[in-house]
Design a protein around this motif. Sequence first.
Motif, PDB file in Angstrom:
ATOM      1  N   LEU A 311     -14.181 118.678  51.878  1.00  0.00           N
ATOM      2  CA  LEU A 311     -14.511 117.382  51.284  1.00  0.00           C
ATOM      3  C   LEU A 311     -13.295 116.469  51.316  1.00  0.00           C
ATOM      4  N   ARG A 312     -13.550 115.174  51.549  1.00  0.00           N
ATOM      5  CA  ARG A 312     -12.491 114.158  51.612  1.00  0.00           C
ATOM      6  C   ARG A 312     -12.888 113.030  50.659  1.00  0.00           C
ATOM      7  N   LEU A 313     -12.225 112.971  49.517  1.00  0.00           N
ATOM      8  CA  LEU A 313     -12.642 112.121  48.410  1.00  0.00           C
ATOM      9  C   LEU A 313     -11.723 110.915  48.236  1.00  0.00           C
ATOM     10  N   GLY A 314     -12.316 109.718  48.171  1.00  0.00           N
ATOM     11  CA  GLY A 314     -11.568 108.514  47.830  1.00  0.00           C
ATOM     12  C   GLY A 314     -11.855 108.120  46.395  1.00  0.00           C
ATOM     13  N   VAL A 315     -10.842 107.610  45.671  1.00  0.00           N
ATOM     14  CA  VAL A 315     -11.037 107.178  44.283  1.00  0.00           C
ATOM     15  C   VAL A 315     -10.608 105.718  44.130  1.00  0.00           C
ATOM     16  N   LYS A 316     -11.415 104.950  43.393  1.00  0.00           N
ATOM     17  CA  LYS A 316     -11.202 103.503  43.285  1.00  0.00           C
ATOM     18  C   LYS A 316     -11.776 103.011  41.963  1.00  0.00           C
ATOM     19  N   CYS A 317     -11.214 101.915  41.437  1.00  0.00           N
ATOM     20  CA  CYS A 317     -11.806 101.259  40.267  1.00  0.00           C
ATOM     21  C   CYS A 317     -11.941  99.766  40.568  1.00  0.00           C
ATOM     22  N   GLY A 318     -12.927  99.142  39.960  1.00  0.00           N
ATOM     23  CA  GLY A 318     -13.146  97.716  40.157  1.00  0.00           C
ATOM     24  C   GLY A 318     -13.987  97.155  39.029  1.00  0.00           C
ATOM     25  N   GLY A 319     -13.791  95.889  38.699  1.00  0.00           N
ATOM     26  CA  GLY A 319     -14.451  95.351  37.523  1.00  0.00           C
ATOM     27  C   GLY A 319     -14.035  96.172  36.314  1.00  0.00           C
TER      28      GLY A 319
END
Length: 551
Positions: A311-319
Amino acid sequence: MSRSYLQIHPIDNLLVALKDLKAGTVIQHQGQEITLKDDIAAKHKFSTVDIPKGNTATMYGVLVGVATQDIPKGGLIHTFNLHHASQDFLGKQKEYNWEAPNVDRWKNTTFKGYQRPDGQVGTQNYWLVIPLVFCENRNIELLKNAFIKGLGFQKNDPFTDQVIELKKQLESGHDLKTSDIKGTFKGELLQKSAAFPNVDGIKFLRHESGCGESKDDSDMLCSLLAGYCVNPNVGGISVLSLGCQHSQIETFKDSLKAIDPNFSKPIHFFEQQQDEGSGVENLLSDVILKTFQGLVEINKISRTEAPLSKLRLGVKCGGSDGFSGISANPAIGHTADLLVALGGTVMIAEFPELCGVEQELQNRSVNATVADNFGKLMREYARRAEAVGAGFDMNPSPGNIKDGLITDAIKSAGAAKKAGTSPIVDALGYGQYAKKHGLNLVCTPGNDVLATTGMAGAGATVQLFTTGLGTPTGNPISPMVKLSTNTRLAEKLPEIIDIDCGPIISGEKSVEEMGEEILDYVIRLASGEINTKAMELGQDDFMFWRRGVSL
């Protein structure tokens, strides 16, 4: 809600209100009484001590601001009395010893993915159609309409049905009125084509780049698009080129070879100005034929068991809101730690939202080279921002500020929680592909779509996206899981939220419990058992980060 406030780190002199608190309320904290001098809205901060003008405020255990006026004990922290400030960073200063979380529960767990010749495993099986230059966008739209309608990859939505109904009313001479569609839009627009049961979709990218810009930007576009092609969620590709643009086919092929010298997925190139046929009709007819043949080819691939290390996981936040850094962000940070402990790959982007925690991240780097590269990328980015009259201190949006993220350092310290606690194995520039297992830093802007676009180009096969205010962002090839920081948002916008992390705020669940639930969700998603709300909505956002001037 059992708690009314929270101290995130023992040395912090700011507390977070977990619910609306009235002026005059007496807070009992560490053996002292704090009488609130102002009304404190939920998610906002107040001081535990008097902070004289020029003195510093600390949150998450790091410097987050300097007082621009005297702030009384129990006083509201806001833009009128606190300005962004963050500590400098000096490279790797000490060794880092990581205590990995217990992952015995998932040791024998697998997911059903698509095995690729290069050893990667996709969570989806898409055919990708990309333009090397914006001049091909119209052709991309024609092809998209042809394939989506022709193969039935998408259902009608209630808004289209409403237009059809209005047209019928007009033709019949009736008064125009809209039907009640409230509650009928569930976001279930995604469906597979009966002709290709093993193909999860055909995706079409659009962008405004490839020419009329610095050659560096056009070359960077080729690198990013090459990353999309190498991403294991992509089974095959059709590439459209005009012919005269900066982003030449040969440049793109060089970028592809740089990432994967043995690239072997089916890929077809079409150059409009070199086409020997008569006009665009013949060109598009050829694209349709070759693409259809490609769909037949990748439909032969089916899901098989694969270890979670793939698995290749990206993490991000917005708003983001004032709860982001204490609920959803640390929850997916724990998910990230679990996956790294299982041998997987994790990426965190948006470098402006790592401002103030650079030293911590450099100390977590596996060696000085990685730490120095991260520092170089951060300083270069900051220099570019300052050159156009901007800066990281301008990062919080009006919505962020309204919901308690007063300075970039406060926002960044909470945003960095998405990275968990594992060692950092690499720091990548924009358009570079992540090749090392573990936690990777990927240089992108904080802009939601620019960041998620960059992580998909770095090879993320699933992305976790936290939001406190509600953000509908998705990605064409990398499924986006939307996590709310608070339950009110999950109830307000159920059509875009997949997982509610509000129970952390209410005290019903711990960060660790939520992080484990998120990993279980990711495994089901990666196996094709469920779709995210963004996938069902067809929210396929793609945006290239142009850093130079237009020419």
